[in-house]
Design an enzyme around this catalytic site. Structure first.
Site, PDB file in Angstrom:
ATOM      1  N   LYS A 195       0.777  -1.343   0.083  1.00 38.51           N
ATOM      2  CA  LYS A 195      -0.065   0.056   0.067  1.00 38.51           C
ATOM      3  C   LYS A 195       0.763   1.245   0.148  1.00 38.51           C
ATOM      4  CE  LYS A 195      -3.861   2.280   2.163  1.00 38.51           C
ATOM      5  NZ  LYS A 195      -3.368   3.512   2.180  1.00 38.51           N
ATOM      6  N   ARG A 222      -2.880   8.936  -5.685  1.00 43.81           N
ATOM      7  CA  ARG A 222      -3.667   7.864  -6.637  1.00 43.81           C
ATOM      8  C   ARG A 222      -3.766   8.631  -7.912  1.00 43.81           C
ATOM      9  NH1 ARG A 222      -7.559   3.842  -5.606  1.00 43.81           N
ATOM     10  NH2 ARG A 222      -7.847   2.735  -7.506  1.00 43.81           N
TER      11      ARG A 222
END
Ligand code: AMP
Length: 553
Positions: free
Chosen positions: A237, A242
């Protein structure tokens, strides 16, 4: 616009989903198609369609000042009314209630002023334009104009309900409406296609961002297997931004999670443009140096700079790690399985030296997941994301197919020094807490948390803090430093916002420490230690244990 406002009031007054849909669909049916289009966009809480990158560029403070001028009310009166509602639009309606005789405005006028605001330069020109509109609008209309501008109508209407209302109004299948809206990123245009019965002909358009698929948070590895079918594709992660990149020919555009264009990383354009064909990829941009991820605080230094100089690009290099392929050469891949999308992604990137597919592990057991989690932390990442191999890409949804497991960086025991009234649902209760650490006898503020307590606890604390206020500053109260909380956070950064000189990222209240007195809270010394550990963290040799890396207390 008045009918729009009345419908919104009626939607807010009912909790029944079917009734909300009925109200909205009869509004849409009753309007000419151009107005229904505008209404659908506004009902989704936006001045412009989702794909449209224009912004109004007017913050809450400016809006509040304008409402103050129009109502000729004192700052004190305004803050009293704001405190009651926790919403600028509701405040505006109440303050302007006595103003009668405004002729009213149309949906078309509102839409055209929004367009002018987006292209206007400078706050004074924007204020003038908006003032002109608000002077003509009735109080109920002002309320919703302001709410649309602040991005939330607060009437319990999500975009998915607007989709249902469109389906009902024009008698079309809801699945077709949803798919068209997802592909177009424009509920207004979707409505027009529904009206003309053209939903099935809607095609995906490159350079219009698609909503991102999200991961559901879990607390333990065991929960992932409880929720999903084994085995799982497990990735690190990443703590970055993003991003979704669209490419056709030499044209490349990168979009963020808010579907805005990301312009800060010009060095990514060339490697993206070099990949073959047309495509959309999904991944995370992170700061990266000497084979190690850098903390988000480093990446932050590159944000907001359109044309970074070479020095900054070299000082904080970035890497775009890709984990999904949503479209390729005319084919939309959302309904392909994750394993297939990844297979195609790897093939697309095979020749690239600068772009990388996120490394993956197949985990079949809880133990394997825990091992992957520890390895990810040791390599300087935030945790892991586990994805079901046979899952489809579901834009905008937090489904049962992607799970994220992360540990807080650390926790601190702090004391509450000031409290504020909340917004929206939490107006009228003291729900925002500023907290401090200790340095000798002094308390130094370090952060502010809004989340983590139950409604009942907040109500109880509101009573308590009202009785233990040392200074009432209107919407904020300085309180006796008695309540000790344990707060978790993701990382910390140096900041002038608080007197401690540090700020916490994503602080949340873990629990109330009734067992600790304010004298026993954490010190500035410990904050400095944690900060230093964070800076050295990415330099840890890979393979170090999670416990050694300072992750999780
Ligand atoms: P959070 O920021 O804790 O809500 O975590 C969700 C975010 O993790 C997503 O929106 C992504 O930006 C990010 N993320 C990081 N690594 C991955 C990954 N391997 N797969 C999917 N999302 C990821």
């Amino acid at each position: 616009m008045l009918r729009f406002a009345q419908t919104c009031d009626a939607v807010a007054a009912t909790t029944k989903k079917t009734e909300k849909i009925r109200l909205v669909s009869s509004l849409l049916q009753s309007l000419p198609i151009e107005d229904a289009t505008r209404a659908a966009i506004f009902l989704a809480g936006r001045p412009f369609p989702r794909w449209d990158e224009r912004v109004l560029g007017m913050g809450g403070r400016l809006l509040a000042r304008l409402i103050g001028e129009l109502s000729a009310k004192s700052g004190e009166a305004m803050s009293g009314v704001y405190r009651k509602h926790g919403d600028l639009g509701d405040m505006a309606e109440e303050l302007l209630a006595e103003r009668s005789g405004a002729p009213g405005v149309s949906l078309g006028e509102v839409a055209s002023v929004f367009g002018e605001l987006a292209s206007a330069r400078g706050q004074s020109e924007k204020s003038k334009l908006l003032r002109g509109l608000l002077e003509r609008a009735r109080p109920a209309e002002v309320k919703y104009i302001v709410k649309i501008m602040t991005g939330d109508l607060r009437i319990g209407l999500r975009e998915s309900l607007v989709e249902e209302a469109v389906a009902k109004a024009y008698e079309r299948p809801i699945a077709s409406v949803r798919r068209a809206n997802m592909l177009l990123g424009d509920i207004g245009e979707t409505l027009q296609c529904a009206f003309r019965n053209e939903l099935e002909t809607v095609r995906f358009r490159l350079f219009h961002p698609i909503d991102f698929m999200l991961a559901t948070p879990v607390e333990t590895a065991a929960e992932i297997f409880k929720n999903a079918a084994e085995p799982m594709v497990v990735e690190e992660k990443y703590d970055g931004i993003r991003a979704q990149a669209h490419k056709s020919g030499t044209r490349v555009k990168i979009f963020s999670r808010t579907l805005d264009e990301v312009v800060e990383f010009p060095e990514l354009r060339e490697p993206l443009a070099a990949l073959c064909g047309e495509y959309i990829v999904d991944g995370e941009i992170l700061a990266w140096h000497e084979a190690q991820p850098l903390p988000f605080t480093q990446l932050q230094k590159r944000l907001g700079r359109r044309n970074p100089d070479l020095w900054l690009i070299e000082e904080i290099p970035v890497k775009f790690v890709l984990f999904d392929l949503l479209y390729q050469d005319g084919e939309l891949l959302l309904d392909e399985l994750l394993v297939e999308r990844r297979r195609r992604l790897k093939r697309l990137l095979a020749q690239s030296k600068k772009l990388q597919v996120a490394p993956e592990r197949m985990c079949r057991t809880r133990e394997a997941l825990e091992e992957a989690f520890r390895a990810a932390l040791a390599a300087g990442h935030e945790g892991i994301v586990a994805k079901a191999p046979d899952s489809l890409y579901t834009p905008g949804r937090r489904g049962r197919f992607w799970f994220k497991l992360k540990e807080p960086f650390a926790t601190l025991d702090v004391v509450v020094t000031a409290v504020e009234y909340g917004h929206g649902k939490r107006h009228g209760v003291l729900s925002d807490y500023t907290f401090a650490v200790r340095q000798g006898d002094r308390l130094l503020n370090i952060g502010k948390a809004y989340s983590g307590l139950t409604d009942a606890e907040i109500r109880e604390f509101t009573d308590y803090f009202l009785k233990h206020t040392m200074e009432d500053q209107g919407f904020r109260r300085i309180v006796e430093p008695k309540i000790v909380l344990e707060v978790a956070f993701n990382n910390m950064q140096r900041s002038n916002r608080h007197e401690s000189g540090f700020a916490l990222r994503f602080p949340r209240i873990l629990r109330i420490r009734q067992d600790k007195t304010p004298e026993q809270i954490d010190t500035l010394e410990r904050v400095r230690e944690l900060y230093a550990r964070q800076i050295t963290l990415p330099r840890l040799a890979s393979g170090a244990r999670a416990g050694d890396s300072g992750m999780g207390e």
